[in-house]
Every structure is written in structure tokens, then in C-alpha cells.
Design a protein around this motif. Structure first.
Motif, PDB file in Angstrom:
ATOM      1  N   UNK A  71       6.005  22.668   1.342  1.00  0.00           N
ATOM      2  CA  UNK A  71       5.157  23.230   2.599  1.00  0.00           C
ATOM      3  C   UNK A  71       3.766  22.625   2.638  1.00  0.00           C
ATOM      4  N   UNK A  72       3.205  22.259   1.500  1.00  0.00           N
ATOM      5  CA  UNK A  72       1.939  21.770   1.331  1.00  0.00           C
ATOM      6  C   UNK A  72       1.978  20.254   1.423  1.00  0.00           C
ATOM      7  N   UNK A  73       2.930  19.798   0.731  1.00  0.00           N
ATOM      8  CA  UNK A  73       2.826  18.199   0.478  1.00  0.00           C
ATOM      9  C   UNK A  73       3.467  17.286   2.006  1.00  0.00           C
ATOM     10  N   UNK A  93       0.840  -1.106  -0.041  1.00  0.00           N
ATOM     11  CA  UNK A  93      -0.082   0.051   0.066  1.00  0.00           C
ATOM     12  C   UNK A  93       0.964   1.186  -0.042  1.00  0.00           C
ATOM     13  N   UNK A  94       0.718   2.155  -1.016  1.00  0.00           N
ATOM     14  CA  UNK A  94       1.362   3.217  -0.952  1.00  0.00           C
ATOM     15  C   UNK A  94       0.690   4.675  -1.289  1.00  0.00           C
ATOM     16  N   UNK A  95       1.455   5.665  -0.914  1.00  0.00           N
ATOM     17  CA  UNK A  95       0.814   7.260  -1.569  1.00  0.00           C
ATOM     18  C   UNK A  95       1.467   7.309  -2.809  1.00  0.00           C
ATOM     19  N   UNK A  96       0.928   7.927  -3.854  1.00  0.00           N
ATOM     20  CA  UNK A  96       1.480   8.299  -5.233  1.00  0.00           C
ATOM     21  C   UNK A  96       1.720   9.891  -5.160  1.00  0.00           C
ATOM     22  N   UNK A  97       2.670  10.347  -5.691  1.00  0.00           N
ATOM     23  CA  UNK A  97       3.246  11.578  -5.884  1.00  0.00           C
ATOM     24  C   UNK A  97       3.594  11.689  -7.480  1.00  0.00           C
ATOM     25  N   UNK A  98       2.616  12.466  -8.240  1.00  0.00           N
ATOM     26  CA  UNK A  98       2.722  12.268  -9.627  1.00  0.00           C
ATOM     27  C   UNK A  98       2.831  13.874 -10.383  1.00  0.00           C
ATOM     28  N   UNK A  99       3.837  13.975 -11.539  1.00  0.00           N
ATOM     29  CA  UNK A  99       4.073  15.214 -11.893  1.00  0.00           C
ATOM     30  C   UNK A  99       3.425  14.978 -13.463  1.00  0.00           C
ATOM     31  N   UNK A 100       2.843  16.030 -14.098  1.00  0.00           N
ATOM     32  CA  UNK A 100       2.324  16.108 -15.297  1.00  0.00           C
ATOM     33  C   UNK A 100       1.610  14.916 -15.869  1.00  0.00           C
ATOM     34  N   UNK A 101       2.044  14.311 -16.873  1.00  0.00           N
ATOM     35  CA  UNK A 101       1.186  12.966 -17.593  1.00  0.00           C
ATOM     36  C   UNK A 101       1.440  12.057 -16.360  1.00  0.00           C
ATOM     37  N   UNK A 102       2.294  12.021 -15.487  1.00  0.00           N
ATOM     38  CA  UNK A 102       2.432  10.857 -14.487  1.00  0.00           C
ATOM     39  C   UNK A 102       0.958  11.056 -13.574  1.00  0.00           C
ATOM     40  N   UNK A 103       0.414  12.064 -13.687  1.00  0.00           N
ATOM     41  CA  UNK A 103      -0.859  12.044 -13.202  1.00  0.00           C
ATOM     42  C   UNK A 103      -1.933  11.202 -13.594  1.00  0.00           C
ATOM     43  N   UNK A 106      -3.275   4.493  -1.122  1.00  0.00           N
ATOM     44  CA  UNK A 106      -3.772   5.294   0.046  1.00  0.00           C
ATOM     45  C   UNK A 106      -4.327   6.655  -0.148  1.00  0.00           C
ATOM     46  N   UNK A 107      -3.339   7.168  -1.171  1.00  0.00           N
ATOM     47  CA  UNK A 107      -3.701   8.837  -1.640  1.00  0.00           C
ATOM     48  C   UNK A 107      -2.719   9.155  -2.637  1.00  0.00           C
ATOM     49  N   UNK A 108      -3.200  10.344  -3.081  1.00  0.00           N
ATOM     50  CA  UNK A 108      -2.385  11.072  -4.324  1.00  0.00           C
ATOM     51  C   UNK A 108      -2.235  12.363  -4.323  1.00  0.00           C
ATOM     52  N   UNK A 109      -0.811  12.599  -4.331  1.00  0.00           N
ATOM     53  CA  UNK A 109      -0.614  14.148  -4.498  1.00  0.00           C
ATOM     54  C   UNK A 109      -0.365  14.371  -6.032  1.00  0.00           C
ATOM     55  N   UNK A 110      -1.147  15.304  -6.775  1.00  0.00           N
ATOM     56  CA  UNK A 110      -1.041  15.507  -8.148  1.00  0.00           C
ATOM     57  C   UNK A 110      -0.462  16.710  -8.464  1.00  0.00           C
ATOM     58  N   UNK A 111       0.885  16.945  -9.157  1.00  0.00           N
ATOM     59  CA  UNK A 111       1.357  18.220  -9.504  1.00  0.00           C
ATOM     60  C   UNK A 111       1.256  18.434 -11.039  1.00  0.00           C
TER      61      UNK A 111
END
Lengths: 267, 92
Positions: free
Chosen positions: A247-249, A90-100, A115-120
């Protein structure tokens, strides 16, 4: 551990050790690779207590470049196969651009593992089918130029090694694999589907981003979504707004991954 | 060339390929960005080899984490050799 084999392919992987939740970073297309996260978010996230995992997607960076298999479905299958090979469930994903696009589809396919997604600056959310026309046109133009002007050879001949190598990678991906056709066939993530995403999402977009509409759709339709807009920035926020993203992430990860240590580490 | 220097040059050769390095004489002043024109992903691969060879006591991830991307790409081969030597002496 720099390489793992998943789905019969060799993937270049980097991990920054930490005891906390596993955070996996998904980079963007063609000229991007894991280095964009390696030099920005991965080390601070690991220093804050998470376990950072980075890999080069198929055809990108130092991973193997097969001729086929660049659909969103393949990329999602690659992600879970790489995580299986590393033993991460189980993981959290942090993605940039097309990785989203990969991150969103992974969370929709296997909510038990994401578990959750941070989409940049994420692509993906859209209301219509020809959602990525601009992106496809840009890539098609690049593909033609790379092939007919022999950009990579010219740069290498004139001693511009770094740009020449980047151009050679882009040429190999755009003109030597099915990536363009596979991308053209990619469907957007529509509002009704976003509404069914029951995972926390942190969306981060530049104020002047050309994909800001995707951020607005995430905020409007994902039940548990926070949108953070970086004032004065466009699409390249990962490199240019790194400190503000952290600061947000970090507090967001601390809250959603139940790892309070992360919150105090924002810098 | 001291031992650490020749080891670092050997690892660089593995990462970027011998053909290219034949054209460049690598010394302490050689920078990864301007002189070697290393791609950022190649520097990741170099750090990986340094880490495997010198072990955690050299602590490259921490060394890198303290620098921004411009500072990293402006590093010279000598900066890396100096870091290794200093850390090795601290543990000797």
C-alpha cells in the motif's frame, strides 16, 4: 533466465516481466535468499507494471558460494555486474534487512544508476563504528552451534529436510567463507553521508524493530526520505506486513519512477 | 502416471536431487511442504523449470501470485499437474 555470470560467478536470477521501470530486490543475510521477495513483493510490483529483478547474492540461495568476497564493496560490485549482465542501467532498489546496507552503498557509489531506494527494516545507518555488534554476536553464536553440534546433520538425520538444508547453507556460509570477517569490517553509513544522499528514500520499519534507530537516522538525515512505521510489527515485516508494505510502496514507486499505473494497483 | 505427472516428477528430481526422492513415493497427494520438505527457494527453481518447459501459456507466475506463501507451500504435486492440464486444454 535463471542464471547469469557476473564477476566470474554464477548468480541465480529471476525476472518478472513488465514494461515499466526496473525494480531490483536485495535480500538479507545467511538464511535469506530471493524467495522472500519472490513470494511477497516481486509479483505484485510486476503486475503493477514494473520489471522486477531478483537475484541470490553470492553464497546465498542457488547462487555460487565462493570462499571469499563478502564485503559490502564486493556485494555492491556484484549488484552492478549482475545488472550489466542483464542489460539494466538505471534501477530502483528495494532492500530488506542487511540488503539495505548494499542498497545504500550502491546509491552512494553510483547515483547515476540508482533512481530511488525503498529500505525495509534496513541495517546500515548508524553513528558509531561498532554498529552491528548484536548482529555479529548472533551470527558468531550460530556459527559455533552449527559447527560443534552438527545441527545440519542432526536435522537431516531426523528427517527434517528443509531445516537441515537451511542449517547446512548457514554452516557453509558462516564457517566456510570469509563472510563473518568481511561483515565485521563493514562500516556503517554515517549521518553526514546520509545527508549527501540525493535520491528519494522510502524507509519502512516495524514499530518494535530492533533496528528502528536506523529508520530514525534515515528520516532525520536523508534530504528526501519518507518513514512508514508498521504498527505492532517487529523485524519480520516483509512476510508479516506484505499487504501494508505494498500500500505504501506502489504509490511511492509510481510517484518517483514516473509510472502512474503503479499507483492504482495497490491492494 | 500420466505424462504431465511424470514430467513434473522429473523436474522435481532435477531440483531436489535423486537421492532424496528415492525415499519418497511421489503421487498427486504429495505436498511440497509436508511430504517433500521443499525449501522455498527450491520451489522457485521448480516453477522456473515448469515455465521453461510449458511456456507462458501455463502462466505460473500468475498462478503463484494469486496465493500466499502458506497456500503455495501447501500445494500438492496434483494441484500443479491439474493447473498445467487445465491450461493446456484451454489452449488446445
Amino acid at each position: 533466465m535463471p542464471d547469469v555470470t557476473a564477476r566470474g560467478l554464477r548468480f541465480h536470477v529471476q525476472e518478472c516481466e513488465g514494461d515499466g521501470p526496473v525494480v531490483v530486490f536485495l535480500h538479507g543475510l545467511v538464511i535469506d535468499n530471493l524467495s522472500s521477495f519472490y513470494y511477497t513483493l516481486a509479483a505484485p510490483v510486476a503486475a503493477a507494471g514494473a520489471h522486477s529483478v531478483l537475484y541470490d547474492m553470492r553464497g546465498h540461495g542457488r547462487s555460487e558460494r565462493p570462499a571469499t568476497g563478502y564485503s559490502v564493496q564486493d556485494s555492491v560490485a556484484d549488484l552492478f555486474a549482475v545488472l550489466d549482465a542483464l542489460g539494466h542501467d538505471r534501477v530502483h532498489l528495494v532492500a530488506n534487512s542487511f540488503g539495505g546496507v548494499i542498497a545504500l552503498n550502491a546509491a552512494l557509489l553510483r547515483p547515476d544508476r540508482v533512481a530511488g531506494l525503498a529500505l525495509i527494516e534496513a541495517h546500515g545507518p548508524a553513528e558509531r563504528s561498532f554498529w552491528h555488534e548484536d548482529l555479529l554476536n548472533t551470527l558468531a553464536k550460530s556459527a559455533l552451534l552449527l559447527e560443534y553440534e552438527r545441527t545440519a546433520d542432526q536435522l537431516l538425520d531426523s528427517g527434517q529436510r528443509r531445516l537441515g538444508r537451511i542449517a547446512a547453507t548457514a554452516d557453509a556460509l558462516l564457517n566456510g567463507t570469509t563472510l563473518m570477517d568481511d561483515l565485521a569490517a563493514a562500516e556503517p553509513v554515517r549521518p553526514a553521508v546520509l545527508a549527501a544522499l540525493d535520491r528519494p528514500v522510502l524507509a519502512i520499519y516495524g514499530q518494535h524493530s530492533d533496528v528502528a534507530d536506523a529508520g530514525r537516522l534515515l528520516l532525520r538525515h536523508v534530504p528526501n526520505c519518507t518513514l512508514h512505521t508498521l504498527t505492532g510489527h517487529a523485524h519480520t515485516v516483509l512476510q508479516e506486513g506484505t499487504a501494508e508494505i505494498l500500500e505504501v510502496l506502489l504509490p511511492w514507486l509510481a510517484h518517483h519512477a514516473a509510472a502512474p499505473a503503479l499507483a492504482g494497483a495497490a491492494r | 502416471m500420466n505424462d504431465v505427472m511424470s514430467e513434473v516428477v522429473q523436474m522435481l528430481t532435477e531440483v531436489v536431487g535423486e537421492d532424496f526422492l528415492l525415499d519418497v513415493e511421489v503421487g498427486p497427494e504429495t505436498s511440497f511442504s509436508d511430504d517433500l520438505a521443499l525449501e522455498s527457494i527450491e520451489f522457485v527453481a521448480l516453477v522456473d523449470r515448469l515455465r521453461a518447459h510449458y511456456g507462458d501459456r501455463v502462466d505460473f507466475p500468475a498462478f503463484i501470485a494469486g496465493l500466499d506463501l502458506d497456500q503455495i507451500m501447501n500445494l500438492t504435486v496434483g494441484d500443479v499437474v491439474e493447473h498445467i492440464t487445465a491450461r493446456e486444454e484451454a489452449h488446445a
